[in-house]
Design a protein around this motif. Sequence first.
Motif, PDB file in Angstrom:
ATOM      1  N   ILE A   1       0.871  -1.114  -0.036  1.00  0.00           N
ATOM      2  CA  ILE A   1      -0.073   0.142  -0.215  1.00  0.00           C
ATOM      3  C   ILE A   1       0.825   1.316  -0.085  1.00  0.00           C
ATOM      4  CG2 ILE A   1      -1.851   1.437   1.249  1.00  0.00           C
ATOM      5  CD1 ILE A   1      -2.621  -1.088   2.593  1.00  0.00           C
ATOM      6  N   ASP A   2       0.368   2.248  -0.926  1.00  0.00           N
ATOM      7  CA  ASP A   2       1.170   3.298  -0.781  1.00  0.00           C
ATOM      8  C   ASP A   2       0.575   4.299   0.037  1.00  0.00           C
ATOM      9  OD1 ASP A   2       2.314   5.874  -1.486  1.00  0.00           O
ATOM     10  OD2 ASP A   2       2.801   5.499  -3.600  1.00  0.00           O
ATOM     11  N   VAL A   3       1.147   4.522   1.236  1.00  0.00           N
ATOM     12  CA  VAL A   3       0.528   5.427   2.434  1.00  0.00           C
ATOM     13  C   VAL A   3       0.313   6.722   1.900  1.00  0.00           C
ATOM     14  CG1 VAL A   3       0.798   3.562   4.096  1.00  0.00           C
ATOM     15  CG2 VAL A   3       2.185   5.612   3.651  1.00  0.00           C
ATOM     16  N   GLY A   4       1.217   7.330   0.948  1.00  0.00           N
ATOM     17  CA  GLY A   4       1.122   8.813   0.537  1.00  0.00           C
ATOM     18  C   GLY A   4      -0.084   8.815  -0.328  1.00  0.00           C
ATOM     19  N   LEU A   5      -0.354   8.132  -1.025  1.00  0.00           N
ATOM     20  CA  LEU A   5      -1.686   8.218  -2.181  1.00  0.00           C
ATOM     21  C   LEU A   5      -2.948   7.544  -1.239  1.00  0.00           C
ATOM     22  CD1 LEU A   5       0.146   6.875  -5.384  1.00  0.00           C
ATOM     23  CD2 LEU A   5      -0.564   9.458  -4.779  1.00  0.00           C
ATOM     24  N   SER A   6      -2.714   7.367   0.009  1.00  0.00           N
ATOM     25  CA  SER A   6      -4.289   6.872   0.491  1.00  0.00           C
ATOM     26  C   SER A   6      -4.688   7.838   1.586  1.00  0.00           C
ATOM     27  CB  SER A   6      -3.879   5.700   1.297  1.00  0.00           C
ATOM     28  OG  SER A   6      -3.164   4.582   0.625  1.00  0.00           O
ATOM     29  N   VAL A   7      -6.052   7.773   1.869  1.00  0.00           N
ATOM     30  CA  VAL A   7      -6.587   8.466   2.754  1.00  0.00           C
ATOM     31  C   VAL A   7      -6.561   7.588   4.091  1.00  0.00           C
ATOM     32  CG1 VAL A   7      -8.534   9.500   3.656  1.00  0.00           C
ATOM     33  CG2 VAL A   7      -7.958   9.974   1.491  1.00  0.00           C
ATOM     34  N   MET A   8      -6.094   8.227   5.413  1.00  0.00           N
ATOM     35  CA  MET A   8      -5.976   7.260   6.275  1.00  0.00           C
ATOM     36  C   MET A   8      -6.739   7.962   7.551  1.00  0.00           C
ATOM     37  SD  MET A   8      -2.441   6.383   8.666  1.00  0.00           S
ATOM     38  CE  MET A   8      -2.230   7.887   9.664  1.00  0.00           C
ATOM     39  N   SER A   9      -7.612   6.992   8.182  1.00  0.00           N
ATOM     40  CA  SER A   9      -8.306   7.222   8.976  1.00  0.00           C
ATOM     41  C   SER A   9      -7.837   6.258  10.283  1.00  0.00           C
ATOM     42  CB  SER A   9      -9.794   7.219   8.954  1.00  0.00           C
ATOM     43  OG  SER A   9     -10.012   6.479   7.741  1.00  0.00           O
ATOM     44  N   VAL A  10      -7.979   7.013  11.595  1.00  0.00           N
ATOM     45  CA  VAL A  10      -7.518   6.198  12.917  1.00  0.00           C
ATOM     46  C   VAL A  10      -8.559   6.093  13.757  1.00  0.00           C
ATOM     47  CG1 VAL A  10      -5.817   6.332  14.610  1.00  0.00           C
ATOM     48  CG2 VAL A  10      -5.108   7.146  12.449  1.00  0.00           C
ATOM     49  N   LYS A  11      -9.031   4.802  14.159  1.00  0.00           N
ATOM     50  CA  LYS A  11      -9.934   4.794  15.077  1.00  0.00           C
ATOM     51  C   LYS A  11      -9.312   4.309  16.486  1.00  0.00           C
ATOM     52  CE  LYS A  11     -14.355   2.494  15.609  1.00  0.00           C
ATOM     53  NZ  LYS A  11     -15.234   1.180  14.819  1.00  0.00           N
TER      54      LYS A  11
ATOM     55  N   ASP B   1      -7.754   4.106   2.552  1.00  0.00           N
ATOM     56  CA  ASP B   1      -8.312   3.954   1.316  1.00  0.00           C
ATOM     57  C   ASP B   1      -7.569   4.541   0.421  1.00  0.00           C
ATOM     58  OD1 ASP B   1     -10.189   4.389  -0.795  1.00  0.00           O
ATOM     59  OD2 ASP B   1     -11.823   5.456   0.515  1.00  0.00           O
ATOM     60  N   THR B   2      -7.340   3.502  -0.677  1.00  0.00           N
ATOM     61  CA  THR B   2      -6.463   3.643  -1.654  1.00  0.00           C
ATOM     62  C   THR B   2      -7.195   4.050  -3.151  1.00  0.00           C
ATOM     63  OG1 THR B   2      -6.417   1.423  -2.460  1.00  0.00           O
ATOM     64  CG2 THR B   2      -4.840   2.141  -0.874  1.00  0.00           C
ATOM     65  N   GLU B   3      -8.618   4.002  -2.982  1.00  0.00           N
ATOM     66  CA  GLU B   3      -9.669   4.426  -4.205  1.00  0.00           C
ATOM     67  C   GLU B   3      -9.897   3.210  -4.581  1.00  0.00           C
ATOM     68  OE1 GLU B   3      -8.484   7.221  -6.891  1.00  0.00           O
ATOM     69  OE2 GLU B   3      -8.614   9.031  -5.753  1.00  0.00           O
ATOM     70  N   ASP B   4      -8.960   2.330  -5.139  1.00  0.00           N
ATOM     71  CA  ASP B   4      -9.327   0.980  -5.775  1.00  0.00           C
ATOM     72  C   ASP B   4      -9.671   0.175  -4.545  1.00  0.00           C
ATOM     73  OD1 ASP B   4      -8.539   1.761  -8.213  1.00  0.00           O
ATOM     74  OD2 ASP B   4      -6.645   1.266  -8.022  1.00  0.00           O
ATOM     75  N   ASN B   5      -9.305   0.129  -3.432  1.00  0.00           N
ATOM     76  CA  ASN B   5      -9.772  -0.919  -2.317  1.00  0.00           C
ATOM     77  C   ASN B   5      -9.606  -0.016  -1.018  1.00  0.00           C
ATOM     78  OD1 ASN B   5     -10.041  -3.669  -3.754  1.00  0.00           O
ATOM     79  ND2 ASN B   5      -8.264  -3.028  -4.466  1.00  0.00           N
ATOM     80  N   ILE B   6     -10.156  -0.807  -0.139  1.00  0.00           N
ATOM     81  CA  ILE B   6     -10.140  -0.227   1.418  1.00  0.00           C
ATOM     82  C   ILE B   6      -9.364  -1.291   2.188  1.00  0.00           C
ATOM     83  CG2 ILE B   6     -11.392   0.535   3.066  1.00  0.00           C
ATOM     84  CD1 ILE B   6     -13.436   1.094   1.098  1.00  0.00           C
ATOM     85  N   TYR B   7      -8.303  -0.786   2.965  1.00  0.00           N
ATOM     86  CA  TYR B   7      -7.485  -1.749   3.600  1.00  0.00           C
ATOM     87  C   TYR B   7      -7.667  -1.420   5.268  1.00  0.00           C
ATOM     88  CZ  TYR B   7      -5.750  -2.882  -0.787  1.00  0.00           C
ATOM     89  OH  TYR B   7      -5.308  -3.320  -1.996  1.00  0.00           O
TER      90      TYR B   7
ATOM     91  N   GLY C   1     -12.757   8.060   2.847  1.00  0.00           N
ATOM     92  CA  GLY C   1     -12.057   9.135   2.575  1.00  0.00           C
ATOM     93  C   GLY C   1     -11.791   9.134   1.203  1.00  0.00           C
ATOM     94  N   LYS C   2     -11.705   8.318   0.494  1.00  0.00           N
ATOM     95  CA  LYS C   2     -11.762   8.295  -1.064  1.00  0.00           C
ATOM     96  C   LYS C   2     -12.885   7.525  -1.781  1.00  0.00           C
ATOM     97  CE  LYS C   2      -6.819   9.388  -2.004  1.00  0.00           C
ATOM     98  NZ  LYS C   2      -5.639   8.929  -2.720  1.00  0.00           N
ATOM     99  N   SER C   3     -13.606   6.961  -0.922  1.00  0.00           N
ATOM    100  CA  SER C   3     -14.473   5.867  -1.554  1.00  0.00           C
ATOM    101  C   SER C   3     -15.633   5.741  -0.461  1.00  0.00           C
ATOM    102  CB  SER C   3     -14.097   4.642  -2.018  1.00  0.00           C
ATOM    103  OG  SER C   3     -13.123   4.031  -1.226  1.00  0.00           O
TER     104      SER C   3
END
Length: 716
Positions: A36-46, A55-61, A488-490
């Motif tokens: 996962i490219d964390v720089g191109l992802s939206v990160m949410s912390v719970k 959230d990488t747009e293509d998938n959510i991890y 975040g992105k999807s």
Amino acid sequence: MTSTTTCQGYFVLEKGILKYSKRGSDLKKGKLHGCIDVGLSVMSVKKKAMCIDLDTEDNIYHLKVKSPELFDEWVLKLRHHRVFRQNEIAMYPHERHLFHPHASSSPTLNDYLEECESYLLELNLLLKSMEVLHRTYSAPFAIMDQRLQRELNKRLPFLFLFCLSYIQTLNLPFLLQVPSCISSKSPRLHASNPNLYTAESNTQEACPESPDSPTDASRLQEDFCRLANNIHTTLKSAFSSLSAERDRLKHTIHMQDCPDSSRSLVHQVSNESKASIPESISEFFDAQEYLLSSSSSENEVSDDDSYISDVSDSVSMDTYSNEGGSERHNSVSSVVPLTRRRSTLPSPSPSSSGVSLWNILKNNIGKDLSKVAMPVQLNEPLNTLQRLCEEVEYSELLDTANQTHDPYQRMVYVATFAVSAYASSYHRAGSKPFNPVLGETYECDRADKGFRFIAEQVSHHPPVSACHCDSKNFTFWQDVRWKNKFWGKSMEIVPMGTTHVTLPTFGDHYEWNKVTSCIHNILSGQRWIEHYGEMAIKNVNNDACQCKVTFVKAKSWSSTVNEIEGVVTDRDGKVIHSIFGKWHEGVYQGDPPSATCIWRANPMPVEQEQYYGFTQFAVELNELDPSLKTLLPPTDTRLRPDQRLLEDGNIEGAEEQKQRIEQLQRERRKVLQDNNMTHQPRFFKKSKDDTWVSNNTYWEQRRDPGFSKMDFPVLW
């Protein structure tokens, strides 16, 4: 989608790339489950659940950490690596293409070309197999002759040599090694799962069959297309890598010529630099990640399900199907039904470029989006109740099912009808329907199609829409509610509840569930929608057969999108019929090339992209004939002013009316609360299993005494 399987894994965070493998030894060998490219992802912390979502747009991890100390350390490291990666992309825009999430490790130029050469070698063996098949069996459907094969043999290696020669001109050292045959499947992190799933990959490092053992022609065709697509993708990646290296060299030379230039990585870049950065990069400097806790917002939920909330502001991704229908239910209208319906909307859809959806949503990750006010420009001039009516557009499939004596074939038609409900959502990811207010209704009396449809908003919190459609050939009903996950992105829309259809000729009662829908690129770029999951269809009155339809999740390394696969089995599990196709195009029964087309989606109207992506059926749903207006209850959606003004292109008027209608709903709700009262739906009632069903009063009340003589609340 809601699996709770938890497995141990090994993670490494390196230069903004999160790599995952089953064991540390596998990681050293380059055997990864994904990156996962964390720089191109939206990160949410719970924080409470100790869960990190990417959230990488293509998938959510989803990464779940058990130790609070380790969780805090991971959050800190991920933040630092995000800053590093984002600044790296800002300084070198082409760097974003260097990351190849499906390779076994962070790819280099050498990796791309090794992969490409491997594909070329495999393709060469495949071409030889085709030649043997053509020569041995004289197959009339062989996909290429010897002349075409010679051309491919000449041109494909040339592409590889071209890339090699280009690298040499850059004077970049690399050693080219011939790899062993690689699998066509790439391991990766499990997508959209509450925990990071680490099931063993089924990849096998087996070389293609030798030319001496020819395979089935259709299989060879599929393999050929797969390899050609892989080569194309790999060459594109190699080109991006070469471009990045060129830019890096230019930058290095520039820095040597300008020794006083600042070399530090910073959050902000100059206007000149921003001009060369893709639009989506700018969001990195707006918001990096989000920390969710029980105290961060009054609207948030403090338990472990705070990402999942009931919502009516999400897009309900269900849809429609074919023109036609045999003679069925007589219309109850006292006027002559419309013989000609409109073919377009009064006004094209407005531009939403001036609306910053990110500014609206960035502080609402994990919240109930039904409480978030959305500008009217993001809406389409249809209501969720009308969207439910779109699910019966292809009702002629049920007409056919009601006249089919074979129970297995009958199930095929019912399953195809269930698939067809998603067809028009393909063009509708760019906007959302209006949310019905409590007590709002909608009727659709289509004598030409032979059905009558009614719907009502029976609950506001949680939002629940109920509908009922009857015909002499079928009865269709459901109540619909959703849970949404905004990453975040999807955004994922997870429907709950069951859809029902009965066929009177055979006494059948079918039930099935809906699948998950996901809108990608919700903040930037071209939005698109996909549906994935398994739909199980059963006849509760007869267990002779059942059906399972799988909406296949798109894979970025494959050209197959929107595919469905289904089987009809008997009570012992034996497959009787199989279906396949694409939910937005058509469904076929049998095996290719002799498969039979069961259903094909209607062609889209001309210039549909200018009119919200509506199908012809959708264009007709909000049409209001003057002779019909006097017969409708005042709660009917077609009388709603904000929706009507948007359809007419009056954005300011629509926004003003939308806010007024929402305020009226809040006031009515407060009156109910102050008097300890609950809303009672007029045309639906709760059944024993806590679902909403029709009370069978709408059409009788419409006929006698008529809605104009009845008392309704003022909704707008």
